[in-house]
Design a protein around this motif. Structure first.
Motif, PDB file in Angstrom:
ATOM      1  N   TYR A 160       0.846  -1.212   0.000  1.00 26.69           N
ATOM      2  CA  TYR A 160       0.000   0.000   0.000  1.00 26.69           C
ATOM      3  C   TYR A 160       0.873   1.250   0.000  1.00 26.69           C
ATOM      4  O   TYR A 160       0.675   2.174  -0.789  1.00 26.69           O
ATOM      5  CB  TYR A 160      -0.910  -0.028   1.231  1.00 26.69           C
ATOM      6  N   ALA A 167       2.157   7.366  -6.175  1.00 24.48           N
ATOM      7  CA  ALA A 167       1.052   8.317  -6.376  1.00 24.48           C
ATOM      8  C   ALA A 167       1.445   9.706  -5.893  1.00 24.48           C
ATOM      9  O   ALA A 167       1.015  10.724  -6.437  1.00 24.48           O
ATOM     10  CB  ALA A 167      -0.204   7.833  -5.643  1.00 24.48           C
ATOM     11  N   TRP A 190      -0.277  18.162   1.122  1.00 24.96           N
ATOM     12  CA  TRP A 190      -0.975  18.307  -0.161  1.00 24.96           C
ATOM     13  C   TRP A 190      -2.403  18.795   0.069  1.00 24.96           C
ATOM     14  O   TRP A 190      -2.866  19.735  -0.544  1.00 24.96           O
ATOM     15  CB  TRP A 190      -0.966  16.976  -0.899  1.00 24.96           C
TER      16      TRP A 190
ATOM     17  N   HIS B 214      -7.413  10.553  -2.372  1.00 25.74           N
ATOM     18  CA  HIS B 214      -7.701   9.904  -1.096  1.00 25.74           C
ATOM     19  C   HIS B 214      -9.101   9.299  -1.057  1.00 25.74           C
ATOM     20  O   HIS B 214      -9.403   8.509  -0.164  1.00 25.74           O
ATOM     21  CB  HIS B 214      -7.464  10.851   0.090  1.00 25.74           C
ATOM     22  N   LEU B 217      -7.583   6.050  -2.008  1.00 31.20           N
ATOM     23  CA  LEU B 217      -6.532   5.576  -1.096  1.00 31.20           C
ATOM     24  C   LEU B 217      -7.062   5.288   0.312  1.00 31.20           C
ATOM     25  O   LEU B 217      -6.558   4.418   1.007  1.00 31.20           O
ATOM     26  CB  LEU B 217      -5.401   6.613  -1.023  1.00 31.20           C
ATOM     27  N   ALA B 226      -3.559   1.286  -5.607  1.00 35.33           N
ATOM     28  CA  ALA B 226      -3.620   2.738  -5.350  1.00 35.33           C
ATOM     29  C   ALA B 226      -4.543   3.393  -6.382  1.00 35.33           C
ATOM     30  O   ALA B 226      -5.639   2.890  -6.617  1.00 35.33           O
ATOM     31  CB  ALA B 226      -2.223   3.340  -5.347  1.00 35.33           C
ATOM     32  N   VAL B 227      -4.094   4.485  -7.011  1.00 38.17           N
ATOM     33  CA  VAL B 227      -4.995   5.161  -7.963  1.00 38.17           C
ATOM     34  C   VAL B 227      -4.725   4.709  -9.397  1.00 38.17           C
ATOM     35  O   VAL B 227      -5.172   5.353 -10.345  1.00 38.17           O
ATOM     36  CB  VAL B 227      -4.841   6.701  -7.878  1.00 38.17           C
ATOM     37  N   TYR B 228      -4.020   3.597  -9.560  1.00 31.93           N
ATOM     38  CA  TYR B 228      -3.598   3.211 -10.911  1.00 31.93           C
ATOM     39  C   TYR B 228      -4.471   2.140 -11.550  1.00 31.93           C
ATOM     40  O   TYR B 228      -4.074   1.485 -12.504  1.00 31.93           O
ATOM     41  CB  TYR B 228      -2.119   2.817 -10.895  1.00 31.93           C
ATOM     42  N   ARG B 242      -7.764  10.207  -8.794  1.00 28.62           N
ATOM     43  CA  ARG B 242      -6.853  11.154  -9.429  1.00 28.62           C
ATOM     44  C   ARG B 242      -5.409  10.898  -8.997  1.00 28.62           C
ATOM     45  O   ARG B 242      -5.142  10.694  -7.805  1.00 28.62           O
ATOM     46  CB  ARG B 242      -7.250  12.583  -9.042  1.00 28.62           C
ATOM     47  N   ASP B 243      -4.500  10.962  -9.941  1.00 32.16           N
ATOM     48  CA  ASP B 243      -3.073  10.838  -9.640  1.00 32.16           C
ATOM     49  C   ASP B 243      -2.545  12.199  -9.188  1.00 32.16           C
ATOM     50  O   ASP B 243      -2.678  13.195  -9.910  1.00 32.16           O
ATOM     51  CB  ASP B 243      -2.326  10.372 -10.894  1.00 32.16           C
ATOM     52  N   LEU B 244      -1.958  12.236  -8.003  1.00 29.10           N
ATOM     53  CA  LEU B 244      -1.515  13.521  -7.455  1.00 29.10           C
ATOM     54  C   LEU B 244      -0.284  14.066  -8.172  1.00 29.10           C
ATOM     55  O   LEU B 244      -0.178  15.267  -8.423  1.00 29.10           O
ATOM     56  CB  LEU B 244      -1.172  13.364  -5.971  1.00 29.10           C
ATOM     57  N   ASP B 245       0.639  13.172  -8.491  1.00 24.33           N
ATOM     58  CA  ASP B 245       1.919  13.625  -9.029  1.00 24.33           C
ATOM     59  C   ASP B 245       1.747  14.355 -10.359  1.00 24.33           C
ATOM     60  O   ASP B 245       2.259  15.468 -10.551  1.00 24.33           O
ATOM     61  CB  ASP B 245       2.835  12.409  -9.208  1.00 24.33           C
ATOM     62  N   SER B 247      -0.972  15.583 -11.525  1.00 26.27           N
ATOM     63  CA  SER B 247      -1.852  16.741 -11.353  1.00 26.27           C
ATOM     64  C   SER B 247      -1.064  17.956 -10.924  1.00 26.27           C
ATOM     65  O   SER B 247      -1.223  19.051 -11.447  1.00 26.27           O
ATOM     66  CB  SER B 247      -2.916  16.451 -10.289  1.00 26.27           C
ATOM     67  N   LYS B 248      -0.178  17.699  -9.959  1.00 30.54           N
ATOM     68  CA  LYS B 248       0.577  18.801  -9.363  1.00 30.54           C
ATOM     69  C   LYS B 248       1.437  19.514 -10.408  1.00 30.54           C
ATOM     70  O   LYS B 248       1.563  20.731 -10.397  1.00 30.54           O
ATOM     71  CB  LYS B 248       1.459  18.244  -8.242  1.00 30.54           C
ATOM     72  N   GLN B 332       7.100   7.150 -13.811  1.00 35.06           N
ATOM     73  CA  GLN B 332       6.079   6.648 -12.885  1.00 35.06           C
ATOM     74  C   GLN B 332       5.743   5.194 -13.239  1.00 35.06           C
ATOM     75  O   GLN B 332       5.623   4.341 -12.361  1.00 35.06           O
ATOM     76  CB  GLN B 332       4.819   7.507 -13.031  1.00 35.06           C
TER      77      GLN B 332
END
Lengths: 211, 529
Positions: A160, A167, A190, B214, B217, B226-228, B242-245, B247-248, B332
């Motif tokens: 996890y 992520a 974040w 989240h 998650l 995870a989000v994949y 949503r993928d954070l990386d 997006s940011k 990634q």
């Protein structure tokens, strides 16, 4: 579904002249009804608003007098009802004294993943609670990794956090313990940085929020 | 064989702003600016990719309020007038700066862009750019989806399931009118999700939706990928996180691409920089300065001394940034492939209006990215959620967690001291709507019209935009007025209905002004479970 306490008559005053001023419709401050509503703001915070009908308050105060009690203070009482018992297994009951005719409140429960119910009422000098109105139930979300695992799609904690690391943009290479620590902080940063809305490009904020 | 997929999701939305009673609402300009800056350039990017046989798959969400406005005759005619004024202004600018080459080049660029926008809007797509999106959708290049009827923030409507149902039904109906089918997916406004919404989405045939990272998650059982990967909810609806990386890297003002100093500076517009009397005839005679869209400077840095914008340099930067984005996604995937026993999908959603309006070079960045992904590599491919869901027979189960993509990840933006006062009214009129819907099972024609208009007013009052504006502190009076107006109109209509004294003139005026959802049926509110 809303509880019966939410059902109301329609005996509030509707402004029947429209509009009060150009583009300025009058809306009633209250609806002459007895209700309290609970909403979830985040895992740790609820929001409640209410209105108490005068007749209901008079009746409750009469009841107190008949029982030989005197009103001491107005209270917003919030119960943890996760386990279908008032106060829950851990017995959480939060009281907030209401002054200055407050008609809404942010309740900081500090306990994610619990289900809550609120009542507005009067506490007598001897400490008895006389309810004026009861709210709907709301479930605040849990925060963090779920303890529940699916047999077919099992995800050990180490896996996890490895996935979580990717992520979050941390790639691989750290131990799961290090990752957990970093990622908990990362996620909090974040989320509290707004991810979006406090930063330059907000959803809808593109037009609405940054002029 | 691709190692993984990228699901780009662009969400286009503007609140329903249409003032037939006056031309003095500068808020109507938001639509006009978005058409010129974002929607038309995006259409040109997609048309160009198709013409060059570039294989690409992008998800595009069009909100029902936006779709309605894009087909509204009054707004279209006002848009064309707005565009003509811009063309005149830009022509005048080419004269004004004719002796300053760098400025002159830019003035010509703007003039040509505005003329081109008019051609695309009026001639190529016959004043109906939704036809472009329908074409891309039919070609399988875009998966066009929609979001809730008036962009209502669903967690705040939660006590009233009928209200959530109405938000979703009006969205599906609007979409069907344009695209002829039920949308495969739905963008939940502000990614605002709470338990139970997935069931209502399923009732209307929606296959999938998105949540903030989240939401997955922190979901249960623990998400294996995870989000994949998408997950399946008990209702049968699929959810993507949503993928954070990724997006940011686009969203962030500080660290994201749009903040590059070579890009165009949004805040230096001739609407503010030049003499007011010179500008005024071109900004609808507003008595206040507004943006025109003509901007001559680049971001330069954290300084007020801005350098002149260099479009070629900005495009080079966009090309570099698109390469960086692609390489970062590849990295990634390198990290993911050993951990996953299926092909990962990276979900990267953005507000469409970021591209072009705020980030002037955004459409170019997207253009370069999609071309690079097609021509330069085969490690990562674009995909739509609908496409990904065809890859496997089974997906892991989840109960997503309440979440939003707003500040702090929950409801803070739409529920705080600046806007919480609206909820006692919104909930009250929701309740009155349901009571009336149950009561009036055989209404007269005029009663039915009043009930349907009440439903429109309720839906419009629920737009998340109003609470958002109140929170952010700009245009607050407009947001407050609109909230009060819709609640006020609802209450007046309800009162007249209850007393059997419906005033036709008021009803007609309300129907004329707030004419969204022409086929709405108030009976949706009769069901309260």
């Amino acid at each position: 579904m809303m509880s019966e306490q939410f059902r109301s008559g329609t005996d509030f005053q509707v402004p029947n002249e429209r509009p009060c001023a150009k583009n300025n419709y009058c809306i009633p401050p209250q609806y002459n009804e007895n209700r309290i509503v609970l909403m979830v703001k985040d895992p740790w915070t609820l929001y409640s608003y209410w209105e108490v009908k005068k007749e209901v308050e008079d009746r409750v105060r009469d009841d107190m007098r008949q029982k030989g009690q005197t009103a001491s203070k107005s209270i917003l009482r919030v119960f943890d009802v996760t386990d279908d018992t008032r106060g829950g297994k851990n017995g959480t009951v939060l009281d907030f004294e209401l002054r200055n005719w407050a008609n809404s409140w942010y309740v900081h429960t500090g306990s994610p993943g619990r289900t809550w119910l609120a009542e507005i009422g009067i506490v007598s000098a001897s400490g008895d609670f006389f309810m004026l109105s009861r709210s709907n139930k709301v479930a605040a979300p849990s925060y963090g990794m779920s303890p529940e695992r699916d047999k077919e799609w099992d995800c050990p904690e180490e896996m996890y956090y490895k996935m979580f690391a990717i992520a979050g943009g941390y790639g691989g290479g750290l131990s799961s313990y290090e990752m957990r620590d970093i990622l908990d902080k990362h996620l909090k940063a974040w989320l509290s940085s707004g991810g979006i809305t406090s930063d330059i490009f907000g959803s809808t904020g593109l037009f609405l929020g940054r002029r | 064989m691709a190692k993984g997929y990228l699901a780009l999701v662009l969400h286009a939305h503007l609140p329903f702003i249409r003032h037939p009673e006056s031309e003095n609402y500068l808020e109507e300009n938001w639509l006009f600016e978005a058409i010129t800056d974002t929607y038309v350039p995006m259409i040109e990017v997609f048309d160009g990719l198709i013409q060059d046989n570039v294989d690409f798959h992008v998800t595009f969400s069009l909100s029902p309020t936006l779709m309605t406005m894009l087909r509204d005759e009054l707004l279209i005619s006002r848009y064309l007038r707005h565009l003509d004024r811009l063309i005149h202004l830009s022509e005048k600018e080419t004269e004004r700066v004719k002796n300053e080459k760098r400025f002159h080049d830019l003035a010509v660029m703007y003039r040509d862009r505005f003329i081109r926008a008019k051609k695309v809007f009026s001639e190529i797509y016959g004043k109906d750019i939704l036809l472009a999106f329908k074409k891309f959708n039919d070609l399988g290049k875009l998966e066009v989806i929609t979001c809730c009827g008036t962009h209502g923030y669903l967690p705040s409507i939660d006590p009233y399931k009928a209200g959530i149902r109405a938000q979703i039904k009006t969205a599906v109906d609007t979409y069907k009118n344009v695209f002829g089918s039920v949308p495969k997916g739905m963008w939940l406004p502000e990614c605002g999700y709470n338990e139970g919404h997935e069931k209502i989405l399923r009732e209307f045939g929606i296959q999938y939706f998105f949540v903030e990272a989240h939401g997955v998650l922190f979901g249960s059982p623990r998400p294996k990928y995870a989000v994949y990967s998408p997950y399946i909810c008990e209702s049968g609806t699929y959810v993507f996180g949503r993928d954070l990386d990724s997006s940011k890297s686009v969203w962030s003002a500080k660290d994201g691409y749009p903040g590059n100093y070579n890009y165009r500076e949004y805040y230096r517009d001739i609407g503010f920089d030049l003499d007011f009397n010179y500008i005024k005839p071109y900004i609808n005679n507003f008595n206040t300065r507004v943006n025109t869209g003509i901007k001559y400077y680049r971001i330069t840095g954290a300084t007020d001394q801005k350098d002149i914008y260099d479009h070629r340099l900005a495009l080079e930067t966009a090309a570099k940034d698109s390469a960086d984005f692609m390489n970062s996604r590849q990295k990634q995937l390198d990290n993911l492939v050993d951990l996953m026993d299926r092909t990962p999908v990276i979900v990267s959603p953005y507000d469409a209006e970021l591209f072009g309006h705020w980030w002037f070079e955004g459409p170019d960045w997207l253009n370069y990215l999609l071309r690079k992904m097609h021509f330069d590599q085969d490690k990562i491919k674009t995909i739509t959620p609908g496409g990904y869901l065809k890859l496997y027979d089974k997906y892991p189960p989840i109960k997503p967690s309440m979440s939003s993509w707003g500040y702090k990840g929950y409801s803070e933006v739409w529920l705080d001291g600046s806007n919480d006062w609206i909820y006692r009214h919104l909930h009250k009129i929701s309740e009155l709507m349901s009571e009336s819907a149950k009561q009036y099972t055989a209404p007269s024609q005029v009663e039915e019209r009043a009930l349907n208009q009440m439903a429109r007013e309720l839906l419009l009052a629920q737009s998340s935009d109003w609470a958002f504006i109140m929170k952010t502190g700009t245009f607050v009076n407009y947001a407050k007025d609109r909230t009060k107006e819709h609640i006020g109109r609802f209450l007046v209509l309800h009162d007249q209905l209850r007393k059997g004294e419906i005033q036709e003139t008021f009803l007609k005026e309300s129907e004329g002004k707030y004419n969204i959802f022409p086929d709405i049926d108030y009976r949706i509110y009769a069901r309260i479970d």
